[in-house]
Design a protein around this motif. Structure first.
Motif, PDB file in Angstrom:
ATOM      1  N   LEU A  37     -35.968  28.975 -15.424  1.00 27.64           N
ATOM      2  CA  LEU A  37     -35.171  28.017 -15.988  1.00 27.64           C
ATOM      3  C   LEU A  37     -33.781  28.028 -15.428  1.00 27.64           C
ATOM      4  N   LYS A  38     -32.937  27.233 -15.318  1.00 22.54           N
ATOM      5  CA  LYS A  38     -31.680  27.154 -15.185  1.00 22.54           C
ATOM      6  C   LYS A  38     -30.879  28.124 -16.268  1.00 22.54           C
ATOM      7  N   PRO A  39     -29.765  28.588 -15.462  1.00 27.97           N
ATOM      8  CA  PRO A  39     -29.252  29.677 -16.524  1.00 27.97           C
ATOM      9  C   PRO A  39     -28.291  28.901 -17.639  1.00 27.97           C
ATOM     10  N   LEU A  40     -29.039  28.356 -18.472  1.00 30.19           N
ATOM     11  CA  LEU A  40     -28.162  27.642 -19.524  1.00 30.19           C
ATOM     12  C   LEU A  40     -27.998  28.345 -20.664  1.00 30.19           C
ATOM     13  N   SER A  41     -26.769  28.022 -21.433  1.00 26.70           N
ATOM     14  CA  SER A  41     -26.399  28.679 -22.688  1.00 26.70           C
ATOM     15  C   SER A  41     -27.200  28.074 -23.891  1.00 26.70           C
ATOM     16  N   SER A  42     -27.044  28.732 -24.915  1.00 30.75           N
ATOM     17  CA  SER A  42     -28.026  28.230 -26.061  1.00 30.75           C
ATOM     18  C   SER A  42     -27.878  26.833 -26.368  1.00 30.75           C
ATOM     19  N   GLU A  43     -26.422  26.672 -26.580  1.00 32.38           N
ATOM     20  CA  GLU A  43     -26.073  25.246 -26.761  1.00 32.38           C
ATOM     21  C   GLU A  43     -26.763  24.150 -25.679  1.00 32.38           C
ATOM     22  N   GLU A  44     -26.415  24.759 -24.532  1.00 31.31           N
ATOM     23  CA  GLU A  44     -27.047  23.555 -23.396  1.00 31.31           C
ATOM     24  C   GLU A  44     -28.403  23.454 -23.710  1.00 31.31           C
ATOM     25  N   PHE A  45     -29.190  24.567 -23.722  1.00 32.32           N
ATOM     26  CA  PHE A  45     -30.707  24.435 -23.879  1.00 32.32           C
ATOM     27  C   PHE A  45     -30.955  23.607 -25.033  1.00 32.32           C
ATOM     28  N   VAL A  46     -30.424  23.604 -26.125  1.00 30.29           N
ATOM     29  CA  VAL A  46     -30.782  22.796 -27.267  1.00 30.29           C
ATOM     30  C   VAL A  46     -30.507  21.485 -27.115  1.00 30.29           C
ATOM     31  N   ARG A  47     -29.464  21.041 -26.246  1.00 27.02           N
ATOM     32  CA  ARG A  47     -28.888  19.844 -26.119  1.00 27.02           C
ATOM     33  C   ARG A  47     -30.007  19.017 -25.401  1.00 27.02           C
ATOM     34  N   GLN A  48     -30.617  19.776 -24.164  1.00 25.13           N
ATOM     35  CA  GLN A  48     -31.463  19.497 -23.446  1.00 25.13           C
ATOM     36  C   GLN A  48     -32.803  19.054 -24.095  1.00 25.13           C
ATOM     37  N   VAL A  49     -33.234  20.142 -24.831  1.00 27.92           N
ATOM     38  CA  VAL A  49     -34.446  20.077 -25.633  1.00 27.92           C
ATOM     39  C   VAL A  49     -34.387  18.844 -26.465  1.00 27.92           C
ATOM     40  N   ARG A  50     -33.337  18.573 -27.237  1.00 33.75           N
ATOM     41  CA  ARG A  50     -33.278  17.353 -28.171  1.00 33.75           C
ATOM     42  C   ARG A  50     -33.398  16.014 -27.436  1.00 33.75           C
ATOM     43  N   ALA A  51     -32.977  16.087 -26.168  1.00 34.48           N
ATOM     44  CA  ALA A  51     -33.201  14.858 -25.467  1.00 34.48           C
ATOM     45  C   ALA A  51     -34.604  14.564 -24.994  1.00 34.48           C
ATOM     46  N   ILE A  52     -35.155  15.559 -24.825  1.00 37.25           N
ATOM     47  CA  ILE A  52     -36.640  15.679 -24.423  1.00 37.25           C
ATOM     48  C   ILE A  52     -37.458  15.011 -25.885  1.00 37.25           C
ATOM     49  N   ALA A  53     -36.987  15.642 -26.857  1.00 37.83           N
ATOM     50  CA  ALA A  53     -37.877  15.398 -28.163  1.00 37.83           C
ATOM     51  C   ALA A  53     -37.574  14.062 -28.820  1.00 37.83           C
ATOM     52  N   ASN A  54     -36.295  13.479 -28.305  1.00 36.62           N
ATOM     53  CA  ASN A  54     -35.911  11.992 -28.831  1.00 36.62           C
ATOM     54  C   ASN A  54     -36.743  11.098 -28.050  1.00 36.62           C
ATOM     55  N   GLN A  55     -37.382  11.428 -27.021  1.00 33.82           N
ATOM     56  CA  GLN A  55     -38.256  10.488 -26.317  1.00 33.82           C
ATOM     57  C   GLN A  55     -39.668  10.010 -27.254  1.00 33.82           C
ATOM     58  N   LYS A  56     -39.714   8.970 -27.895  1.00 35.33           N
ATOM     59  CA  LYS A  56     -40.735   8.629 -28.624  1.00 35.33           C
ATOM     60  C   LYS A  56     -41.485   7.429 -28.296  1.00 35.33           C
ATOM     61  N   ASN A  98     -59.384  10.709 -29.446  1.00 41.23           N
ATOM     62  CA  ASN A  98     -59.671   9.257 -29.305  1.00 41.23           C
ATOM     63  C   ASN A  98     -59.473   8.710 -27.839  1.00 41.23           C
ATOM     64  N   GLU A  99     -59.408   9.757 -26.959  1.00 40.34           N
ATOM     65  CA  GLU A  99     -59.470   9.094 -25.509  1.00 40.34           C
ATOM     66  C   GLU A  99     -57.928   8.255 -25.291  1.00 40.34           C
ATOM     67  N   GLU A 100     -57.189   8.650 -26.108  1.00 46.10           N
ATOM     68  CA  GLU A 100     -55.852   7.987 -25.746  1.00 46.10           C
ATOM     69  C   GLU A 100     -55.039   8.897 -24.689  1.00 46.10           C
ATOM     70  N   THR A 101     -54.331   7.997 -24.157  1.00 42.86           N
ATOM     71  CA  THR A 101     -53.636   8.595 -22.850  1.00 42.86           C
ATOM     72  C   THR A 101     -52.303   9.346 -23.302  1.00 42.86           C
ATOM     73  N   LEU A 102     -51.980  10.616 -22.945  1.00 42.48           N
ATOM     74  CA  LEU A 102     -50.816  11.210 -23.379  1.00 42.48           C
ATOM     75  C   LEU A 102     -49.987  11.986 -21.850  1.00 42.48           C
ATOM     76  N   ILE A 103     -48.934  11.597 -21.687  1.00 41.62           N
ATOM     77  CA  ILE A 103     -48.231  12.138 -20.559  1.00 41.62           C
ATOM     78  C   ILE A 103     -47.339  13.471 -21.206  1.00 41.62           C
ATOM     79  N   SER A 104     -47.863  14.670 -20.589  1.00 47.07           N
ATOM     80  CA  SER A 104     -46.933  15.770 -20.720  1.00 47.07           C
ATOM     81  C   SER A 104     -46.012  16.228 -19.699  1.00 47.07           C
ATOM     82  N   ASP A 105     -45.104  17.114 -20.071  1.00 47.29           N
ATOM     83  CA  ASP A 105     -44.140  17.911 -19.017  1.00 47.29           C
ATOM     84  C   ASP A 105     -42.987  16.987 -18.578  1.00 47.29           C
ATOM     85  N   TYR A 106     -42.874  15.933 -19.277  1.00 41.96           N
ATOM     86  CA  TYR A 106     -41.726  15.048 -19.006  1.00 41.96           C
ATOM     87  C   TYR A 106     -40.201  15.582 -19.193  1.00 41.96           C
ATOM     88  N   GLY A 107     -39.319  15.333 -18.553  1.00 39.38           N
ATOM     89  CA  GLY A 107     -38.054  15.977 -18.895  1.00 39.38           C
ATOM     90  C   GLY A 107     -37.698  17.100 -18.234  1.00 39.38           C
TER      91      GLY A 107
END
Length: 558
Positions: free
Chosen positions: A359-378, A467-476
Motif C-alpha cells: 500500500l501507499k504510505p498512508l496515515s490512519s486518517e487517509e486510509f479511513v477516508r479512502q476506505v469510506r469512499a470505496i464503501a460508499n459505492q453501492k 444466484n449466479e448474479e454478477t459482482l465486481i470486486s477489487d474496485y477503487g
C-alpha cells in the motif's frame, strides 16, 4: 578330478542363482523389500481390515501400476501414500518413513492417528504433506526445514506443541498450523510472513506477525520452564550483573541531569535579565493548545488506532477480531495485492478476508477516508465491503462470500475433464451486462478524469454469487496501492494510452471491459491479465483470423 570340477561347477551355478534372487528382490517390477516392509509396518499400526485385505502381494507392479489402495508408484518405487477419511487409528512411529526415500506426497488427513510427527530426513523429495485433522502431538520436527522441494505443509487440527521452526523454503506455497497448541514467536522469515493469520489461528500462545498478538514475557513461559538448573543459575548471574549495570547507568544519568538543570537555571536567569525569555503565560498556553490538538486527533481515529474491526454496513451481523481468528479458514488463492481466505464464523456467517500489501504510505486518517469512499459505492453488481481492519502491521478487507467463484475459473477451469461446468452464451451475456452496469455506476460517481474508477477489471475479479448474479470486486484500489506496484500489476496500466503516453483515465476501464468481452466471446486467456505461469494471447491487440474457433467449439464470428 572330474568330480571336483563338477562340484566346483555346481557351486558357481548356485552362487549365480542366489545373486539373481538377491537382485530380483529389488527389481523394476516393484518389489523393493525395504519399502514393502515399511508399508506393512504402517498397515500393522493402523489395524484396518480394509488395508489388511487390500495390501497384499507386490505394491508397485510393472513400474507404475499398483493394486494397493492409496499407494502411488513410479518406476517401481513408492512415491505417494494417500489415505484420507478412513478413520485410521494407532500410534505411528517416528521412523515410519525412513525407508521410503522416493516419497513425494503423503496425505493422512481426517483420521484418528496419534503419536509424534514422523522424521523426514530420509525423504528429500517430499513436496506435499497433509497430516491435518488427526491426534498428532509433540513438536514440529526440524527435519522439515531441509525439504527443499516442499510445496504444501498442512498440520492444522492436531495437538502439536512447542515453537514453529524457521521455514524459509521459497517453494512453500501452502502452510497451515492452525488449531494446535503451538507457542512462542512466529519466526520472521520471508516464507512464514507471507501467509495470513488464519494459517496460525487457534494457537493461543503464538505471538508476533502475522497474528495481531504482541509478544511479551508471558509468551515465553513454556520456554523458560524447559531450561535445566544450570541454565537457571547462569541466567540468575546474568540478571545480577544486569541490575548492577542499570544502577550505575541510572546514577550517571541522574548526575548529568543535575548538571544540566543547574546550567539551565543559570541560563534562564541570564536571559530573563536581558528580556530574551518568553513569558510563562505564553508558554503555558502553547502547551495547552498542543494538548487540545492531540486529544482532537485521538477522537478522530479511535477505532482505527486501537486495531479493531470496523464495520461499514449497519445492517450486518457484528463480530470481533477474536471471532475471526477462531473461525475455520480456507485459502482462496494469492491475488496481486494480497492473499484471500474464506472464513466460516461460529455464528454461521461466511466472509472473505483479503490481506492488503504493497500500500501507499498512508496515515490512519487517509486510509479511513479512502476506505469510506470505496464503501460508499453501492450497486447490485458491486461486491460490498463489509468491514476493514487497520493496524501498523496489518490491513484487512472483509467481503461477502461469492459461492460460485469467479468468471476466470468458469471460463478456463477444468478444460478436458468431466468436472468442467458449461458456461452458456446466455450466462456470458448476463455477465457482460452486469459488469457494464457496475462500471457505469463507478464512472458516474467518480469526478476525476485522470483516474480509472475500477483500475483492475479482469475475469478473475468478476464473481458469481449463489444466484449466479454478477459482482465486481477489487474496485477503487488505485487510491490505496503504491504507484510503482500498480503500474506492474493492475490492468489499467496495460492500456495503449499508458504504454505510449503514461496516461490513465476512465477510458482505461473501457479498454479493460472490451478485453473482458473478447475473453467471454472467444474463451481465450488474455495475455495482459493471465495469471503467473499461464501464457495468454494478445486478444486486445491483433484479433484472431476469420473463422477461428474458440475453446467452446463455436465460430467466434457468431
Amino acid at each position: 578330478m572330474v568330480p571336483s570340477n563338477f562340484f566346483s561347477f555346481l557351486l558357481v551355478i548356485s552362487l549365480l542363482a542366489s545373486q539373481k534372487r538377491a537382485t530380483a528382490k529389488d527389481d523394476s517390477s516393484g518389489f523393493h523389500g525395504n519399502e514393502r516392509d515399511a508399508l506393512l509396518a504402517l498397515k500393522a499400526t493402523f489395524n484396518n481390515s480394509f488395508l489388511d485385505s487390500n495390501w497384499t502381494g507386490i505394491m508397485c507392479y510393472l513400474n507404475e501400476k499398483t493394486y494397493w489402495y492409496g499407494i502411488q508408484c513410479f518406476n517401481g518405487r513408492v512415491t505417494g501414500i494417500i489415505l484420507e477419511n478412513m478413520k485410521l487409528t494407532g500410534e505411528i512411529k517416528e521412523d515410519a518413513l525412513v525407508n521410503l526415500t522416493e516419497l513425494s506426497n503423503i496425505s493422512l488427513k481426517n483420521n484418528l492417528i496419534s503419536g509424534k510427527l514422523m522424521k523426514f530426513a530420509n525423504n528429500p523429495k517430499l513436496r506435499n504433506i497433509d497430516l491435518s485433522s488427526n491426534k498428532f502431538h509433540g513438536e514440529i520436527p526440524q527435519s522439515l526445514l531441509y525439504l527443499n522441494s516442499l510445496e504444501a505443509l498442512l498440520l492444522q487440527d492436531n495437538n502439536l506443541t512447542g515453537p514453529i521452526p524457521g521455514f524459509n523454503q521459497s517453494s512453500l506455497k501452502s502452510f497451515n498450523v492452525s488449531r494446535n497448541n503451538l507457542s512462542g514467536k512466529i519466526p520472521e522469515t520471508k516464507t512464514l510472513q507471507s501467509f495470513g493469520f488464519t494459517s496460525y489461528a487457534g494457537n493461543e500462545n503464538l505471538c508476533g506477525p502475522p497474528t495481531p498478538i504482541l509478544c511479551n514475557a508471558k509468551n515465553y513461559v513454556s520456554e523458560s520452564n524447559s531450561e535445566n538448573l544450570s541454565s537457571k543459575s547462569n541466567g540468575s548471574h546474568f540478571i545480577e550483573i544486569l541490575v548492577v549495570v542499570n544502577v550505575v547507568v541510572l546514577v550517571v544519568i541522574l548526575f548529568l541531569f543535575i548538571i544540566y538543570y543547574k546550567k539551565y537555571k543559570k541560563l534562564k536567569k541570564e536571559m530573563k535579565a536581558k528580556n530574551l525569555w518568553p513569558k510563562d503565560e505564553e508558554h503555558d498556553s502553547t502547551i495547552a493548545d498542543r494538548a487540545i490538538e492531540k486529544k482532537a486527533i485521538e477522537k478522530r481515529t479511535p477505532e482505527v488506532e486501537r486495531g479493531k474491526l470496523v464495520f461499514v454496513e449497519n445492517n450486518q451481523p457484528r463480530f470481533e477480531l477474536d471471532d475471526l481468528l477462531k473461525a475455520s479458514a480456507e485459502g482462496l488463492g494469492k491475488g496481486n495485492f494480497g492473499n484471500c481466505y474464506k472464513a466460516m464464523l461460529e455464528i454461521g456467517q461466511v466472509v472473505v478476508v483479503k490481506r492488503l500489501i504493497d500500500l501507499k504510505p498512508l496515515s490512519s486518517e487517509e486510509f479511513v477516508r479512502q476506505v469510506r469512499a470505496i464503501a460508499n459505492q453501492k450497486h447490485p453488481n458491486l461486491l460490498p465491503l463489509l468491514a476493514y481492519y487497520y493496524s501498523k502491521d496489518e490491513k484487512l478487507f472483509l467481503y461477502r462470500f461469492a459461492a460460485h467463484g469467479n468468471v476466470y475459473n468458469r471460463l478456463h477451469g477444468g478444460r478436458g475433464t468431466r468436472d468442467r461446468i458449461p458456461f452458456r452464451w446466455s450466462s456470458r451475456l448476463a455477465v457482460a451486462r452486469g459488469v457494464a452496469r457496475a462500471l457505469e455506476h463507478l464512472h458516474q460517481n467518480t469526478r476525476s478524469q485522470t483516474t480509472a474508477p475500477h483500475g483492475n477489471l479482469k475475469s478473475s475479479n468478476v464473481l458469481l454469487d449463489e444466484n449466479e448474479e454478477t459482482l465486481i470486486s477489487d474496485y477503487g484500489l488505485t487510491s490505496l496501492i503504491a504507484l510503482p506496484i500498480a503500474a506492474q500489476r493492475m490492468v489499467a496500466y496495460k492500456t495503449p494510452e499508458y504504454q505510449s503516453h503514461k496516461l490513465i483515465s476512465k477510458k482505461s476501464d473501457v479498454w479493460s471491459y472490451g478485453c473482458l468481452l473478447l475473453e467471454l466471446l472467444t474463451g481465450r486467456i488474455p495475455a495482459h491479465s493471465a495469471p503467473p505461469g499461464i501464457n495468454g494471447v494478445d486478444l486486445c491487440g491483433v484479433g484472431p483470423p476469420r473463422g477461428e474457433r474458440g475453446v467452446d467449439g463455436g465460430d467466434i464470428r457468431s
